[in-house]
Design a protein around this motif. Structure first.
Motif, short mmCIF file in Angstrom:
data_model
loop_
_atom_site.label_atom_id
_atom_site.label_comp_id
_atom_site.label_asym_id
_atom_site.label_seq_id
_atom_site.Cartn_x
_atom_site.Cartn_y
_atom_site.Cartn_z
N SER A 36 44.23 48.95 28.02
CA SER A 36 43.16 49.26 28.96
C SER A 36 42.69 50.68 28.69
CB SER A 36 43.65 49.12 30.40
OG SER A 36 44.66 50.06 30.67
N LEU A 49 35.09 55.77 35.35
CA LEU A 49 35.95 54.66 35.72
C LEU A 49 37.38 55.02 35.33
CD1 LEU A 49 36.16 51.69 36.75
CD2 LEU A 49 35.95 50.97 34.36
N GLU A 61 43.59 55.85 41.22
CA GLU A 61 44.85 55.67 40.51
C GLU A 61 45.89 56.69 40.98
OE1 GLU A 61 46.74 55.30 36.01
OE2 GLU A 61 44.58 55.56 36.26
N ARG A 70 46.13 47.37 38.95
CA ARG A 70 44.86 47.59 38.24
C ARG A 70 43.90 46.44 38.50
NH1 ARG A 70 46.53 48.81 32.09
NH2 ARG A 70 47.41 46.74 32.42
N ASN A 71 42.65 46.82 38.69
CA ASN A 71 41.54 45.86 38.81
C ASN A 71 41.83 44.81 39.88
OD1 ASN A 71 40.58 47.39 36.74
ND2 ASN A 71 40.50 45.77 35.22
N GLN A 72 42.39 45.31 41.00
CA GLN A 72 42.65 44.47 42.16
C GLN A 72 42.05 45.14 43.39
OE1 GLN A 72 44.18 41.52 42.08
NE2 GLN A 72 44.70 41.64 39.89
N TRP A 98 40.80 50.88 39.32
CA TRP A 98 39.98 50.12 38.38
C TRP A 98 39.86 50.83 37.04
CZ3 TRP A 98 38.26 45.35 40.04
CH2 TRP A 98 38.45 45.10 41.41
N ASP A 131 38.26 42.49 32.29
CA ASP A 131 37.33 41.96 33.29
C ASP A 131 36.10 42.87 33.39
OD1 ASP A 131 35.99 40.89 35.42
OD2 ASP A 131 37.69 40.94 36.81
N ALA A 152 35.00 45.08 36.50
CA ALA A 152 35.55 46.40 36.84
C ALA A 152 34.47 47.48 36.79
CB ALA A 152 36.69 46.75 35.88
N GLU A 187 32.93 48.79 39.91
CA GLU A 187 33.74 49.66 40.78
C GLU A 187 33.72 51.11 40.34
OE1 GLU A 187 35.12 48.47 43.48
OE2 GLU A 187 34.60 46.38 43.06
#
Length: 260
Positions: free
Chosen positions: A93, A111, A133, A165-167, A172, A177, A180, A183
């Motif tokens: 990622s 991001l 994060e 992550r990415n939830q 994000w 996905d 993302a 966001e």
């Protein structure tokens, strides 16, 4: 631009590149075991994503930055979907920072935990960052510090953290996905109000947010007088002094924006 790997002999998992009207910084992320999920690796993912973004920025000028980022994530994911487990929580990622000059404006996207600083002609620097994060990581910090880096327990805690992550309610990053990108932290500013800008990976921004060696106005002054390499030199000294593991460090310094 300056980009240095965490240590000699290790691949630099950051990527940076620029066009006459845009700059991109990618900070790749992965943990031990990623190579069993993705045969290409984190540095490949960061470079592929950054290259895709630069191509889109040069060719597609009438779409929003989040839309271009989403397309770049899709392209990069498609490039290794058939050979790698792209959906696995530890597949590669990256965090992303993008700056674009468009129609009299500086547009930006952040991001993940990279940082963008806009140097305003009047007033102090405008710092753009994504704190999610850092906030999500706090409950895991003591467990990570208690576990020996590289052990099964350390990797278990890190996997649990990265499952956020990415939830919704998590943080994000660019991964597999494209949604993302929706966001991301976004914004714009008239070019006439700015004298410069800087994009930093979290390995470079720690001069302010971890080691407290300078504030952002001081960072901008050092960049103007001595360039990005001096900032990274000071970060490396602080890492050694405090016995902190080094990280890849990348800085993109853009000047003369008010003259564009």
């Amino acid at each position: 631009m300056t980009s240095t790997a965490a240590r000699t002999g290790r691949a630099n998992e950051d990527f940076t590149g620029a066009l006459p009207t845009a700059a991109v910084l990618i900070d790749g992320a992965g943990i031990s075991g990623t190579e069993s999920i993705c045969r290409h690796g984190v540095a490949w993912y960061a470079g592929r994503l950054g290259g895709s973004l630069l191509g889109l920025l040069s060719l597609v000028r009438d779409r929003s930055l989040p839309a271009l980022l989403a397309e770049a994530i899709k392209q990069t994911t498609d490039d290794h979907r058939d050979t790698c487990d792209v959906a696995d929580p530890i597949s590669p990622s990256a965090t992303v920072a993008i700056l674009r000059l468009y129609d009299g404006l500086i547009e930006y996207v952040v991001l993940g935990d990279s940082t963008l600083v806009l140097d305003r002609a009047d007033g102090g620097p405008l710092v753009v960052s994504d704190p999610r994060e850092v906030i999500i990581s706090r409950p895991y910090r003591s467990a990570l510090e208690a576990a020996t880096e590289g052990t099964d327990e350390y990797h278990r805690v890190l996997r649990d953290l990265r499952a956020n992550r990415n939830q919704p309610g998590g943080f994000w990053v660019a991964k597999d996905d494209p949604r993302a990108a929706d966001e991301a932290i976004t914004g714009s500013c008239p070019i006439s109000e700015l004298t410069g800008a800087v994009l930093l990976s979290n390995g470079a921004s720690r001069i302010v947010d971890r080691f407290r060696l300078a504030d952002w106005p001081e960072v901008m002054t050092v960049l103007a007088s001595s360039g990005p390499a001096e900032i990274i030199r000071r970060v490396r000294q602080a890492e050694a002094r405090h016995a902190v593991a080094a990280d890849d460090a990348t800085i993109v310094h853009c000047t003369g924006l008010g003259e564009a």
